[in-house]
Design a protein around this motif. Structure first.
Motif, PDB file in Angstrom:
ATOM      1  N   ILE A   9       0.930  -1.120   0.029  1.00  0.00           N
ATOM      2  CA  ILE A   9      -0.021  -0.065  -0.066  1.00  0.00           C
ATOM      3  C   ILE A   9       0.786   1.344  -0.065  1.00  0.00           C
ATOM      4  N   THR A  10       0.523   1.984  -1.035  1.00  0.00           N
ATOM      5  CA  THR A  10       1.467   3.182  -0.879  1.00  0.00           C
ATOM      6  C   THR A  10       0.559   4.355  -0.892  1.00  0.00           C
ATOM      7  N   ALA A  11       1.033   5.534  -0.346  1.00  0.00           N
ATOM      8  CA  ALA A  11       0.275   6.940  -0.154  1.00  0.00           C
ATOM      9  C   ALA A  11       1.194   7.921  -1.017  1.00  0.00           C
ATOM     10  N   ALA A  12       0.631   8.866  -1.667  1.00  0.00           N
ATOM     11  CA  ALA A  12       1.393   9.695  -2.563  1.00  0.00           C
ATOM     12  C   ALA A  12       2.541  10.369  -1.799  1.00  0.00           C
ATOM     13  N   ILE A 291      -3.967   8.065  -3.585  1.00  0.00           N
ATOM     14  CA  ILE A 291      -3.611   9.569  -4.062  1.00  0.00           C
ATOM     15  C   ILE A 291      -4.740  10.608  -4.123  1.00  0.00           C
ATOM     16  N   GLY A 292      -4.416  11.732  -4.609  1.00  0.00           N
ATOM     17  CA  GLY A 292      -5.384  12.573  -4.757  1.00  0.00           C
ATOM     18  C   GLY A 292      -5.496  12.770  -6.383  1.00  0.00           C
ATOM     19  N   LYS A 293      -6.468  13.306  -6.999  1.00  0.00           N
ATOM     20  CA  LYS A 293      -7.050  13.393  -8.448  1.00  0.00           C
ATOM     21  C   LYS A 293      -5.939  14.133  -9.371  1.00  0.00           C
ATOM     22  N   ASP A 294      -5.285  14.791  -8.903  1.00  0.00           N
ATOM     23  CA  ASP A 294      -3.940  15.625  -9.612  1.00  0.00           C
ATOM     24  C   ASP A 294      -2.920  14.652  -9.929  1.00  0.00           C
ATOM     25  N   ASN A 295      -2.914  13.570  -9.231  1.00  0.00           N
ATOM     26  CA  ASN A 295      -1.935  12.336  -9.337  1.00  0.00           C
ATOM     27  C   ASN A 295      -2.313  11.272 -10.363  1.00  0.00           C
ATOM     28  N   ILE A 296      -3.506  11.354 -10.776  1.00  0.00           N
ATOM     29  CA  ILE A 296      -4.164  10.045 -11.400  1.00  0.00           C
ATOM     30  C   ILE A 296      -3.438   9.588 -12.571  1.00  0.00           C
ATOM     31  N   VAL A 297      -3.046  10.564 -13.492  1.00  0.00           N
ATOM     32  CA  VAL A 297      -2.229  10.305 -14.689  1.00  0.00           C
ATOM     33  C   VAL A 297      -1.056   9.641 -14.426  1.00  0.00           C
ATOM     34  N   PHE A 298      -0.269  10.015 -13.167  1.00  0.00           N
ATOM     35  CA  PHE A 298       1.072   9.603 -12.917  1.00  0.00           C
ATOM     36  C   PHE A 298       0.915   8.161 -12.624  1.00  0.00           C
ATOM     37  N   HIS A 299      -0.036   7.935 -11.732  1.00  0.00           N
ATOM     38  CA  HIS A 299      -0.109   6.534 -10.874  1.00  0.00           C
ATOM     39  C   HIS A 299      -1.019   5.434 -11.856  1.00  0.00           C
ATOM     40  N   CYS A 300      -1.537   5.877 -12.771  1.00  0.00           N
ATOM     41  CA  CYS A 300      -2.603   5.146 -13.534  1.00  0.00           C
ATOM     42  C   CYS A 300      -2.050   4.853 -15.114  1.00  0.00           C
ATOM     43  N   ALA A 309       7.541  -1.497 -18.806  1.00  0.00           N
ATOM     44  CA  ALA A 309       8.732  -1.347 -19.418  1.00  0.00           C
ATOM     45  C   ALA A 309       9.948  -2.064 -18.730  1.00  0.00           C
ATOM     46  N   ALA A 310       9.839  -1.806 -17.620  1.00  0.00           N
ATOM     47  CA  ALA A 310      11.185  -2.607 -16.541  1.00  0.00           C
ATOM     48  C   ALA A 310      10.901  -4.069 -16.678  1.00  0.00           C
ATOM     49  N   GLY A 311       9.727  -4.642 -16.883  1.00  0.00           N
ATOM     50  CA  GLY A 311       9.754  -5.825 -17.264  1.00  0.00           C
ATOM     51  C   GLY A 311       9.173  -6.903 -16.114  1.00  0.00           C
ATOM     52  N   ASP A 312       9.682  -6.669 -15.209  1.00  0.00           N
ATOM     53  CA  ASP A 312       9.285  -7.819 -13.979  1.00  0.00           C
ATOM     54  C   ASP A 312       8.529  -7.472 -12.838  1.00  0.00           C
ATOM     55  N   PHE A 313       7.931  -6.240 -12.646  1.00  0.00           N
ATOM     56  CA  PHE A 313       7.127  -5.670 -11.827  1.00  0.00           C
ATOM     57  C   PHE A 313       5.609  -5.720 -11.729  1.00  0.00           C
ATOM     58  N   ILE A 314       4.976  -5.888 -10.648  1.00  0.00           N
ATOM     59  CA  ILE A 314       3.519  -6.107 -10.717  1.00  0.00           C
ATOM     60  C   ILE A 314       2.782  -4.669 -10.850  1.00  0.00           C
ATOM     61  N   LEU A 315       1.842  -4.685 -11.355  1.00  0.00           N
ATOM     62  CA  LEU A 315       1.055  -3.476 -11.668  1.00  0.00           C
ATOM     63  C   LEU A 315      -0.167  -3.094 -10.714  1.00  0.00           C
ATOM     64  N   PRO A 316      -0.521  -1.776 -10.399  1.00  0.00           N
ATOM     65  CA  PRO A 316      -1.550  -1.596  -9.407  1.00  0.00           C
ATOM     66  C   PRO A 316      -2.823  -2.321  -9.556  1.00  0.00           C
ATOM     67  N   ASP A 317      -3.301  -2.904  -8.648  1.00  0.00           N
ATOM     68  CA  ASP A 317      -4.430  -3.465  -8.762  1.00  0.00           C
ATOM     69  C   ASP A 317      -5.835  -2.510  -8.456  1.00  0.00           C
ATOM     70  N   ASN A 318      -5.563  -1.399  -7.914  1.00  0.00           N
ATOM     71  CA  ASN A 318      -6.611  -0.476  -7.840  1.00  0.00           C
ATOM     72  C   ASN A 318      -5.600   1.008  -7.375  1.00  0.00           C
ATOM     73  N   VAL A 319      -6.505   2.160  -7.850  1.00  0.00           N
ATOM     74  CA  VAL A 319      -5.863   3.501  -7.507  1.00  0.00           C
ATOM     75  C   VAL A 319      -7.019   4.105  -7.053  1.00  0.00           C
ATOM     76  N   PRO A 320      -7.381   4.073  -5.701  1.00  0.00           N
ATOM     77  CA  PRO A 320      -8.724   4.752  -5.509  1.00  0.00           C
ATOM     78  C   PRO A 320      -8.290   6.216  -4.895  1.00  0.00           C
ATOM     79  N   ALA A 321      -8.307   7.202  -6.032  1.00  0.00           N
ATOM     80  CA  ALA A 321      -7.946   8.350  -5.780  1.00  0.00           C
ATOM     81  C   ALA A 321      -9.284   9.251  -5.384  1.00  0.00           C
ATOM     82  N   ASN A 322      -8.880  10.091  -4.585  1.00  0.00           N
ATOM     83  CA  ASN A 322      -9.983  10.932  -3.961  1.00  0.00           C
ATOM     84  C   ASN A 322      -9.848  12.552  -4.747  1.00  0.00           C
ATOM     85  N   GLU A 323     -11.161  13.076  -4.872  1.00  0.00           N
ATOM     86  CA  GLU A 323     -11.156  14.359  -5.393  1.00  0.00           C
ATOM     87  C   GLU A 323     -10.573  15.419  -4.385  1.00  0.00           C
TER      88      GLU A 323
END
Length: 699
Positions: A9-12, A291-300, A309-323
């Protein structure tokens, strides 16, 4: 959730150029902390990752303004934020920073891994350069006249007035926001990430694979993809930052948007140096970004493409961004000091952090912007935390002390056929069913990141408890039926204990207070059962001595609220960004006076947008399908440059219902959406502060 062995779990990463305010907390950190607490209560394997984002042009400019080095500047705000998080009780496993050596090493390795695949584009181009300051200017540090609407203070990447996306070369009369001088064009070489090459993969992974994401997140991502992706520069000409790890890249650093999200990985390395990979590379790990909604494009879009591109990392299962969270009806503003700073709140309200947690969760901007007001804060604390939750717990503790000498009374079956006992048994069964239903709904909401509703169900336990006491009235039975009083208070203590368990994700200090008061040795066992079975459990032991009753919460004094309002009243007037502190845009003059009878002819109502699409061949119009309480109507509104079609779905709008229909571009518009226009020309929806039924009238 059961298909995952663990959770990352990450927080911005907050930017280290100022203190934290309540908008930051409501947007990313409080919902993340609530969710992590919930996972841990279920016994899940979790790492909770965050840290300070410490690179970029804004850091160098902030340091220069304060007359210190970038290192001194970020040290100041890193430690301020870290302490505020700790004092507020946000339970990160690690709060790191992007200036740490492990992050430099990780980010450079990440760059090299993609570079070695020949994915980056290397390009030399002319970019604006501030000769006085000796720096190349990032897009946001160039302003000029917008070629589309004539706004004299448009940024190098976007005009805030008309919403047009721009490049610095399109601006008329460009000038540096750093020195105020006209910049010159100077050739420079940079590396670009080919985001466009990942567009088809993103459509399959995100648009088709994650339709269950929050509508505000999914809609913004789809809008970006529909506009088409372009390569993005990932390097900058700066002295402060992570050097590009190539022999011919002297003076180049990684651009902050590329470097910062890698901070999640480097912080995990710092936390778990020997087994960090299982939290980032094992498919049985669930990755979630708060995250907040201003970071949606960066995280999604951007960070997932980097991970791919790095090849062997998992991807986000969910990004519950708030307004966004507003304050007293206005945008939170760091530059104007129009904010409630977390470290100041903790000084002004010592020992009362649960209050802020409760209020911010109750108004959480989960799918639309929300507004924090101090009067609402006072009302929620007084009428809910004190009068509902605290009152119930205290009544049960005091009554048990009075009638059973502070010991848990015996659980009774209440045999007998008299009406009084039958009613008590009926109230018990009703309460038990209602309580179990509230627990199940609370857990379901937590799983779905609906924290506002989850907290409401938690508070419902106290509401049901109060009703149970009011229905059974043990104080009236004390003279004639102590068996019934014992049964009632034994169950009331069970409710108190289960409230203590339910409080833990939301109100950790309140949960600790209940544990102290019940003084039960069953809490640890009961906790796991409660959160795994999602039903009421036994928390107290017959005959056990209770702790000392205590008031969980206290009412907020009017003087406390007035102090906060007075601080906000000292906030300076709003100046348009980029125009300088002295410039203040004038409010438009009033229109000619009208008679009341003219106004009374308007039928103004609230509706809900159930569908929206952009009108073809129009940059301004959105076609909205509005539920008006009587049916559905089509309204065309010129807001496409201020709101996307995806953003409008599910929002409540204010509209004129009896306006004569008007045809525009071949479509009949059956009303007019009412908007507020800021002094800078930005349009904003006029909405009720709380949702109302479609068709409600405005009077």
């Amino acid at each position: 959730m059961s298909q995952f062995k663990r959770h990352t779990i990450t927080a911005a990463l907050p930017y280290a150029n100022g203190p934290l305010h309540i908008g930051h907390i409501a947007g990313a950190y409080l919902p993340a902390d609530t969710y992590v607490r919930y996972l841990r209560l279920r016994g899940e394997d979790v790492v909770f990752i965050c840290g300070s984002d410490e690179h970029g042009v804004a850091i160098t400019l902030g340091a220069k303004k304060e007359g210190v080095s970038p290192r001194v500047f970020v040290d100041k705000y890193h430690h301020l934020m870290k302490k505020a998080f700790e004092d507020f009780g946000i339970g990160f496993d690690i709060y790191s920073r992007t200036s740490n050596p492990v992050h430099y090493e990780t980010a450079q390795e990440f760059f090299k891994k993609i570079y070695d695949q020949n994915l980056f584009i290397e390009e030399t181009s002319d970019q604006y350069y501030d000769e006085q300051e000796g720096i190349f200017l990032a897009d946001r540090y160039i302003i000029g006249t917008c070629p589309n609407c004539g706004n004299p203070n448009a940024y190098g990447d976007q005009c805030e007035k008309c919403g047009t996306s721009l490049s610095p070369r399109q601006l008329i009369n460009p000038r540096s926001t750093v020195s105020g001088n006209t910049p010159v064009l100077k050739p420079t070489r940079h590396w670009y990430f080919p985001l466009d090459k990942f567009e088809n993969w993103l459509r399959e992974w995100l648009v088709e694979g994650h339709q269950d994401w929050k509508t505000n997140v999914y809609g913004q991502c789809k809008s970006w993809l529909d506009q088409g992706l372009q390569p993005r520069s990932i390097t900058r000409d700066l002295e402060w930052g992570i050097p590009v790890p190539l022999p011919d890249a002297k003076g180049k650093v990684l651009y902050v948007w590329f470097d910062a999200p890698i901070g999640y990985i480097s912080a995990t390395k710092e936390l778990k140096p020997n087994d960090w990979e299982k939290y980032w590379k094992d498919p049985e790990t669930r990755l979630i970004h708060f995250i907040g909604k201003d970071n949606i494009v960066f995280h999604c879009i951007i960070f997932p493409s980097m991970l791919k591109a790095a090849g062997d990392f998992i991807l986000p299962d969910n990004v519950p961004a708030n307004e966004f969270l507003n304050l007293e009806g206005e945008k939170l503003s760091t530059s104007r000091n129009h904010a409630v700073w977390l470290h100041e709140y903790l000084l002004d309200f010592p020992g009362r952090r649960d209050e802020l947690r409760y209020v911010l969760t109750s108004i959480s901007p989960e799918t639309k912007d929300a507004d924090f007001t101090w009067k609402d804060y006072q009302q929620k604390v007084d009428s809910e935390m004190v009068s509902i939750l605290g009152n119930f717990v205290n009544r049960v503790m005091v009554l048990t002390g009075k009638y059973f000498d502070g010991k848990v009374p015996a659980e009774q079956e209440l045999p007998g056929t008299d009406d009084r006992r039958k009613k008590i048994v009926a109230h018990y069964h009703q309460a038990h069913n209602d309580l179990n239903q509230a627990v199940k709904e609370m857990a379901a909401c937590l799983k779905d990141f609906r924290f506002r509703e989850a907290q409401f169900q938690m508070m419902n336990l106290a509401r049901i408890g109060n009703k149970f006491l009011a229905d059974t009235e043990p104080w009236k039975l004390a003279k004639e039926d102590m068996e019934a009083v014992a049964a009632i208070l034994n169950y009331a203590l069970t409710i108190v204990g289960n409230i203590g368990l339910a409080c833990e994700p939301f109100l950790p200090d309140g949960a600790a207070s209940i544990r102290r008061q019940l003084n039960s040795d069953l809490f640890d066992t009961a906790r796991k059962q409660f959160w795994q079975k999602e039903e009421l459990v036994h928390v107290v032991r017959q005959g056990a001595a209770l702790g000392t009753p205590e008031l969980m919460y206290k009412k907020v004094e009017d003087a406390d609220i007035e102090k906060q309002m007075e601080r906000l009243r000292k906030t300076p007037a709003v100046a348009p960004e980029g125009a300088g502190a002295a410039a203040v845009t004038a409010t438009k003059p009033l229109k000619p006076e009208i008679a009341f009878d003219d106004f009374a002819k308007l039928d103004i109502r609230i509706g809900e947008v159930v569908a929206a699409e952009k009108m073809e061949k129009s940059d301004k119009l959105l076609k909205l399908t509005v539920d008006d309480g009587l049916g559905r109507r089509t309204i065309l509104s010129g807001i496409a440059k201020h709101y996307s079609a995806e953003e409008m779905v599910g929002r409540q709008v204010t509209f004129i219902a009896n306006l004569a229909p008007r045809k525009m571009m071949g479509t009949e518009s059956q009303g007019m959406i009412l908007m507020a226009e800021d002094n800078d020309g930005k349009l904003r929806l006029i909405r009720p502060t709380e949702d109302v039924a479609p068709g409600s009238t405005v009077s």
